[in-house]
Design an enzyme around this catalytic site. Structure first.
Site, PDB file in Angstrom:
ATOM      1  N   CYS A   1     -33.593 -45.516 -49.740  1.00 11.97           N
ATOM      2  CA  CYS A   1     -34.307 -44.741 -50.751  1.00 11.97           C
ATOM      3  C   CYS A   1     -33.891 -45.169 -52.158  1.00 11.97           C
ATOM      4  O   CYS A   1     -34.690 -45.105 -53.098  1.00 11.97           O
ATOM      5  CB  CYS A   1     -34.079 -43.251 -50.550  1.00 11.97           C
ATOM      6  SG  CYS A   1     -32.346 -42.755 -50.557  1.00 11.97           S
TER       7      CYS A   1
ATOM      8  N   HIS B   1     -30.064 -38.403 -52.032  1.00  6.26           N
ATOM      9  CA  HIS B   1     -31.391 -38.968 -51.790  1.00  6.26           C
ATOM     10  C   HIS B   1     -32.009 -39.343 -53.133  1.00  6.26           C
ATOM     11  O   HIS B   1     -31.869 -38.619 -54.125  1.00  6.26           O
ATOM     12  CB  HIS B   1     -32.265 -37.957 -51.054  1.00  6.26           C
ATOM     13  CG  HIS B   1     -33.631 -38.475 -50.728  1.00  6.26           C
ATOM     14  ND1 HIS B   1     -33.830 -39.602 -49.959  1.00  6.26           N
ATOM     15  CD2 HIS B   1     -34.875 -38.033 -51.077  1.00  6.26           C
ATOM     16  CE1 HIS B   1     -35.122 -39.822 -49.833  1.00  6.26           C
ATOM     17  NE2 HIS B   1     -35.776 -38.886 -50.503  1.00  6.26           N
TER      18      HIS B   1
END
Length: 1024
Positions: free
Chosen positions: A252, A936
Site C-alpha cells: 500500500c 496503512h
C-alpha cells in the site's frame, strides 16, 4: 549506381590510368569503422589486372562486366557461399575504387553489389564479409517470418524501422523489440540506439516486435484473466487515471506514492506522450539502465488508458526491489522513502546529460546571494537535466556559522522535496489501569499526563496525585495474554511503553520499618483442560491462562501454600465466591488417587496454541481493562523481567515444619489447616512465590519440583510442605479440622482429608510465561528466593464455573480523567515551514568542518527557501526518532487546498518579471494510518482532466469531497504552482452528496479478484 554495359556516361580513362588509380586507392585506403568496402570475385579482378597491364584496349584479356556469380550459392537468394576466403575467392576494394570499376565496366544484370561495412571488433578492425542474418516477426503473428541482413554496426533502431516498414505498422505506434535466441529465451532490446554488435544480436536469432495495446499493456505481459472478466475488462471504459492498484502484499505504501505521482500533470503527460523514449539514459552509472523509467511508464499508461478497474504493478514492484534491495520482499515500508528513491531513479534514467563533468563547488565568500544562487543552479543543471529536475527541483540557501570564529559559510543546494518538522509536545497522555489493594475495589482506568522523556516513577507520581496512594507503593506492569509481558523498574524510561500497551499499576502494601522482608509475587490464573496433554510426553493435563494477573507483596515467612491460599482467596474476594458450609465438596478416595497422580505430575504449561487462544480471550482492551494486543511485541518471548537483576543470592531455606505459615490476617487459620501429606513431592509449586523481586525471570523455577513424583510417603515423613497440590489445598479448605498431628500420623490424616472439602484451586510455581516448571527446591526446600517469583493458581473447570465470576472479574470503572475529551493537536502548515527555516545547532554526530578553525564544529545552521519548483512536494515528518523516544505524531496539520502562498517564506521578497509566482494548489496527498510498527497507506488525488478529487485505497477508488482531505493521516503533500495548472478538459462528474461513503459509488468496482487470478497465470517474455 549500377551499370549494365561496358560503356558509361564518361569514357573510361586509359588502362594505365585505371591501374594507377585503383592500385593507389587499394594501397592508401585504411580500414575505418563504419566505412563501406565491396566484395569482388577474385578471378574477375585478376583478369582486370592482367587487362590493364597489357595496355592494349583490344586485348583478349578484357574482363567484361563485374561478375560475382561464383560467390553466390544460388542466383535466386544471392546468398554468399559459406567459408569464402579473402584473396582466394574474393578481394575487398574500398568504396571509391568500387564505384570507379562499376562506372568503367558495369555489372551483370540482377547481381546486387556486395557492400560490406568495416566493424570495430574488440582489438581489431575488419570488413564484415558475412553480416548478421536475422529473422523478423510480429508478436501477434509469429508464423509470418521474414529474413533480413544487418551489419553489426547498424543500430537496433534501424532494424525497428525496417520491421515497421515490412509489417506495415501504423505510424506513431509505440513498439518494443525482443531478441529470441535458439534456446527459446527472450530478452528485451531496451536501448534501440546501440549497435547490433553491442546488443549481442547474432545470425540465426529472431527479433520480435510488439506494439502497445490500447489499454496500455503489452501483449507479452498482459495477464490472461480467467472467467468472464476478459470481456468485462475489454469493454470497460472509465475516466483515465481513475484506476486502482492491486495490493501485492504490504505494498500500500507503493500504491499511495504511485497514485500521487500519477496525478502530477506534467510528469504524467511526459510519459503519456512517450517523450521519455528519446531521453532514456542507458549508460548512466547512477541510473537503472532505463528499466525503472520503462516500468513506471508501463504503469502510468495502463492507469491512464481508461480501460482498467485496477492495475497489478507486479513488474514495477520487481524492478524496484531489484535496484533497491530495501524494498525486496513484502514488508511494510515508508511511502516517502519509496517516493524519494523513485524520483531519483527516474531522474538518473532520464538524465539528458550523458557524461557528467566534475564541478568544484565554491563558497559564497561574500558574493551577492543572487550571483551565488545562479551559479549553483547552473552547475546543478550541467550535471542534472531531466524532467524530474524541470518539475520537482528547487533551491534553498544553507547558512552555517562557526560558534568560535564566527565564520559564515553560505551555499545554495537543490532539493526535490521539503521535509518539514511538526511541533513536538514535551508531554504525553497515557491510559493506565490502577489496581487497588482493596480486594473489593474494581480496577480504575486513569488518563495521566507525563513527561515524554520521563521515567516510570513519573507515571507513578502522576497517578499518586489522583489516587492519594504514595508512588513508592506502586509497581507498573505491561499485561499481555493474561500474563506480565514486563514488570518495570521505577527508573526505566517511559519510551519503552507504547500507547497501545495495556499498562496496569498495582498498589502494594505499605512497608513498616519493623516488618520482615517482603517478596513481590506475580500471580497468574490458569484453567486445567479436560484432556491430557499427550504431546508433552507425560500424563499431565494442559492448562490455559485466563483473567487478570496480580502483583502483591508477601512476607517471606508467609510463602507456604496454606498462607498463600488464604491470601489469594482474600485478594480475589470480589469475583471468587467462597463455598457455603452447605455445599458439599467431598471427593471419593479412589477417584482422587487417579487425579492426584495426574495433577502432581503436571509439568507442562500453556502451549503456543493455547497462548493464541488466550490472546483471543484476553482481558478487555478498550471497554475492559486488559486486552492482550495480539500485535504488540508478540514476536518477543520470555523477556518479561530480563532487565531486572537479583539484588542478592539468597539461600533456599525450608519453611517452618510446625505451623506451615503465618496467619496472614486469619488468626486461627494455622490451627484450622490440616497437616501436609508427605506421600507426594509436587508441593513446591509455590516455591517461586518468594524469589527476590528484582531478578531475571529466565532463571525462575530452575529448581522447582526437584523431588520425584513417585517417592513413597514414608521416606520424607517430617516435611509438611512436601505434599501434592491437591492434598495441601484440600487441607486448606478444612477450616474446622484439628491442629496438625505428628508426622507419623500424616498418612491417616491424608485419608481423612480426602473425605472432606475439596480446595477451589491449587498453587503451582511457574515461569514468567505461566508455564509450569519443576525442580526449584533443593533438599526439600519449598521456596527459592533467588529469582522473580511467579505462581499460578490452577482451577478445575467445574470449580471455576461454580466459584469464579468471570463477568465480575472483567469489570472496571473509569476515572473522571477519562471523561475529559482529549484535545486533538492542530498546527498550521505555515508553522511547520517556519520550523524548517529556524536556526538549529548541528548534532554531535554531524559536525561541520570549519575551514578557519581547521576542526569540526557544532555550527548553527539555517535553511531558507530561494526558488520553488513547478510541483512542490512537502513531507510532514510525523515519525519522530530521538535518543529517548520513538513516536508517530498524530497532530492535524491544517494545509490549504488552494492558494498556498510562499511569498513570505522565500528569501527573495521581490520577484523580477521573469520569475514565476509562488502560489500553489493542492493536487495529491499520501496518507498514513496507524502507528510506528504498522499501518496503512492511502491517497487523495485530483484528476487533471476533470478536476474531481478521488480517494485511492489500493484497488478501490471512490469519489472524495474537499472537506475530507485534511486529516491527521496526511503524510506527503503535492502542490502544483498556479501558473502551470492546466484547465480541465472534461466537466466534473455528477456525484451524489454522500458518494464517498456509498459502496455503489465505488468507481473501480470489485474486479480486482479477477485481476489477482490473472496475476497468478502471468504470461510474460520478461527474463532479465
Amino acid at each position: 549506381m549500377t551499370a549494365n554495359s561496358r560503356c558509361s556516361a564518361a569514357e573510361p580513362p586509359g588502362l594505365e590510368t585505371q591501374r594507377r588509380e585503383v592500385e593507389s586507392l587499394l594501397r592508401e585506403c585504411e580500414l575505418r569503422a563504419g566505412d563501406s568496402w565491396y566484395v569482388v570475385e577474385r578471378r574477375w579482378f585478376e583478369q582486370w589486372k592482367e587487362f590493364v597491364e597489357t595496355g592494349d584496349q583490344n586485348s583478349s584479356s578484357f574482363p567484361g562486366q563485374i561478375d560475382n556469380t561464383e560467390l553466390f550459392e544460388d542466383l535466386d537468394s544471392y546468398h554468399l557461399k559459406e567459408r569464402l576466403v579473402e584473396n582466394e575467392d574474393f578481394v575487398l576494394v574500398p568504396a571509391e575504387a568500387w564505384h570507379k570499376l562499376l562506372a568503367w565496366y558495369g555489372m551483370v544484370d540482377g547481381h546486387p553489389p556486395l557492400e560490406r561495412k568495416v566493424v570495430d571488433l574488440p582489438s581489431t578492425l575488419k570488413v564484415e564479409v558475412y553480416p548478421v542474418e536475422i529473422f523478423l516477426c510480429l508478436h501477434s503473428n509469429m508464423e509470418n517470418v521474414t529474413t533480413a541482413q544487418s551489419s553489426r554496426t547498424d543500430s537496433i533502431q534501424s532494424i525497428q524501422r525496417v520491421m515497421c516498414q515490412v509489417f506495415s505498422v501504423p505510424p506513431g505506434s509505440e513498439c518494443r523489440l525482443w531478441m529470441k535466441s535458439s534456446d527459446s529465451s527472450c530478452e528485451r532490446l531496451r536501448n534501440v540506439h546501440v549497435s547490433v554488435l553491442d546488443a549481442c544480436l547474432s545470425s540465426g536469432m529472431t527479433v520480435i516486435m510488439e506494439t502497445r495495446n490500447a489499454d496500455g499493456t503489452w501483449p507479452s505481459s498482459r495477464p490472461q484473466i480467467m472467467r468472464n472478466s476478459v470481456e468485462e475488462q475489454d469493454s470497460y471504459r472509465g475516466q483515465p487515471g481513475v484506476c486502482g492498484l492491486t495490493n501485492l502484499g504490504n505494498t500500500c505504501f507503493m500504491n499511495s506514492a504511485l497514485q500521487c505521482l500519477s496525478n502530477t500533470p506534467p510528469l504524467t503527460e511526459y510519459f503519456l506522450l512517450s517523450s521519455y523514449l528519446e531521453e532514456l539514459n542507458f549508460t548512466n552509472p547512477l541510473g537503472m539502465k532505463g528499466e525503472i523509467a520503462e516500468a513506471y511508464a508501463d504503469v502510468i499508461k495502463q492507469m491512464w488508458s481508461g480501460r482498467h478497474y485496477s492495475v497489478v504493478p507486479r513488474v514495477f514492484k520487481t524492478k524496484v526491489g531489484h535496484f533497491a534491495s530495501q524494498f525486496l520482499g513484502y514488508q511494510q515500508h515508508d511511502s516517502q522513502e519509496l517516493l524519494s528513491f523513485l524520483l531519483d531513479g527516474l531522474h538518473e534514467d532520464l538524465n539528458r546529460v550523458k557524461n557528467k563533468e566534475y564541478i568544484e563547488l565554491r563558497d559564497a565568500d561574500g558574493r551577492p546571494d543572487q550571483e551565488v544562487a545562479e551559479e549553483a543552479w547552473r552547475n546543478h543543471r550541467r550535471r542534472n537535466d531531466s524532467v524530474i529536475v524541470d518539475t520537482f527541483h528547487g533551491l534553498f540557501k544553507s547558512t552555517l556559522v562557526c560558534p568560535e570564529c564566527h565564520k559564515v559559510s553560505v551555499t545554495f543546494d537543490p532539493f526535490c522535496y521539503l521535509s518539514v518538522p511538526l511541533p513536538v509536545s514535551k508531554e504525553r497522555v497515557m491510559e493506565v489501569f490502577f489496581v487497588s489493594l482493596d480486594p473489593y475495589a474494581k480496577p480504575v482506568q486513569h488518563r495521566v499526563v507525563v513527561p515524554k522523556a520521563g521515567k516510570v516513577s513519573d507515571l507513578c507520581s502522576a497517578l499518586s496525585e489522583m489516587t492519594n496512594i504514595p508512588a513508592t507503593q506502586m509497581v507498573v506492569a505491561d499485561v499481555f495474554n493474561h500474563r506480565f509481558y514486563k514488570i518495570y523498574n521505577a527508573d526505566e524510561s517511559l519510551s519503552c511503553i507504547l500507547d497501545r500497551d495495556d499498562i496496569f499499576v498495582y498498589e502494594l502494601s505499605e512497608l513498616e520499618e519493623q516488618q520482615e522482608e517482603q517478596v513481590l509475587l506475580a500471580l497468574y490464573l490458569r484453567e486445567r483442560s479436560h484432556y491430557r496433554d499427550y504431546g508433552s510426553g507425560s500424563s499431565s493435563y494442559g492448562t490455559s491462562l485466563f483473567g487478570h494477573p496480580l502483583l502483591l507483596n508477601v512476607p517471606r515467612s508467609s510463602c507456604s501454600r496454606e498462607a498463600l491460599y488464604n491470601l489469594f482467596l482474600q485478594r480475589l474476594a470480589r469475583y471468587v465466591r467462597p463455598p457455603d458450609p452447605s455445599e458439599e465438596l467431598e471427593e471419593e478416595e479412589e477417584e482422587d488417587d487417579d487425579e492426584e497422580e495426574l495433577y502432581k505430575t503436571q509439568t507442562n504449561g500453556i502451549s503456543d496454541d493455547e497462548e493464541q487462544e488466550d490472546a483471543e480471550r484476553a482481558g478487555p482492551s478498550q471497554t475492559e481493562p486488559c486486552s492482550g494486543d495480539g500485535s504488540a511485541n508478540s514476536q518477543q518471548d520470555d523477556t518479561t523481567t530480563t532487565e531486572l537483576r537479583p539484588a542478592s543470592n539468597h539461600s533456599q531455606p525450608s519453611l517452618d515444619h510446625g505451623d506451615a505459615a503465618a496467619n496472614n490476617g486469619a488468626p486461627d487459620q494455622n490451627e484450622l489447616l490440616c497437616s501436609a501429606d508427605s506421600n507426594t513431592t509436587n508441593c513446591t509449586d509455590c516455591a517461586d512465590a518468594a524469589g527476590a523481586a528484582n531478578s531475571d525471570h529466565s532463571n525462575t523455577c530452575d529448581d522447582a519440583n526437584r523431588t520425584s513424583d513417585s517417592e513413597p510417603a514414608a521416606e520424607q515423613p517430617k516435611q509438611p510442605c512436601e505434599t501434592t497440590e491437591e492434598e495441601k489445598e484440600e487441607d486448606k479448605q478444612e477450616e474446622v479440622c484439628s491442629p496438625s498431628p505428628p508426622a507419623n500420623e500424616q498418612p491417616a490424616k491424608r485419608r481423612a482429608c480426602r473425605k472432606r472439602k475439596k480446595c477451589l484451586f491449587t498453587i503451582q510455581a511457574v515461569n514468567s510465561n505461566g508455564t509450569t516448571e519443576r525442580g526449584t527446591g533443593e533438599g526439600g526446600s519449598a521456596v527459592s528466593f533467588s529469582s522473580q517469583p511467579y505462581v499460578a493458581i490452577d482451577w478445575d473447570p467445574e470449580m471455576k464455573k461454580r466459584f469464579y465470576n468471570e463477568n465480575e472479574a472483567e469489570k472496571y470503572v473509569k476515572h473522571s480523567s477519562m471523561e475529559v475529551p482529549q484535545q486533538q493537536t492542530t498546527v498550521q502548515l505555515q508553522e511547520c515551514i517556519e520550523l524548517f527555516t529556524t536556526v538549529e545547532t548541528l548534532e554531535e554526530e554531524n559536525p561541520w568542518y570549519c575551514p578557519v578553525c581547521k576542526k569540526h564544529q557544532l555550527a548553527t545552521k539555517k535553511l531558507d527557501l530561494w526558488s520553488l519548483p513547478e510541483v512542490l512536494i512537502i513531507h510532514l515528518k510525523r515519525f519522530s526518532y530521538t535518543k529517548f523516544t520513538r513516536e508517530k505524531l498524530d497532530s492535524i496539520v491544517e494545509f490549504p487546498l488552494r492558494d498556498l502562498d510562499f511569498s513570505g517564506c522565500l528569501l527573495r521578497k521581490s520577484l523580477s518579471n521573469g520569475e514565476p509566482p509562488s502560489r500553489y494548489d493542492l493536487i495529491a496527498v499520501s496518507n498514513h494510518y496507524g502507528g510506528l510498527r504498522d499501518g496503512h497507506y492511502t491517497s487523495y488525488a485530483c484528476n487533471k482532466d476533470n478536476s474531481q478529487w478521488y480517494y485511492f485505497d489500493d484497488s478501490k477508488v471512490t469519489y472524495a469531497r474537499e472537506d475530507q482531505i485534511v486529516t491527521n493521516a496526511a503524510y506527503v503533500l503535492f502542490y502544483h504552482r498556479q501558473d502551470k495548472i492546466r484547465k480541465p478538459t472534461l466537466p466534473a462528474p455528477n456525484t451524489s452528496p454522500a458518494s464517498s461513503t456509498q459502496p455503489a459509488n465505488d468507481i473501480t468496482s470489485c474486479k480486482d479478484d479477477d485481476a489477482e487470478l490473472g496475476a497468478a497465470s502471468y504470461v510474460t517474455m520478461e527474463t532479465d
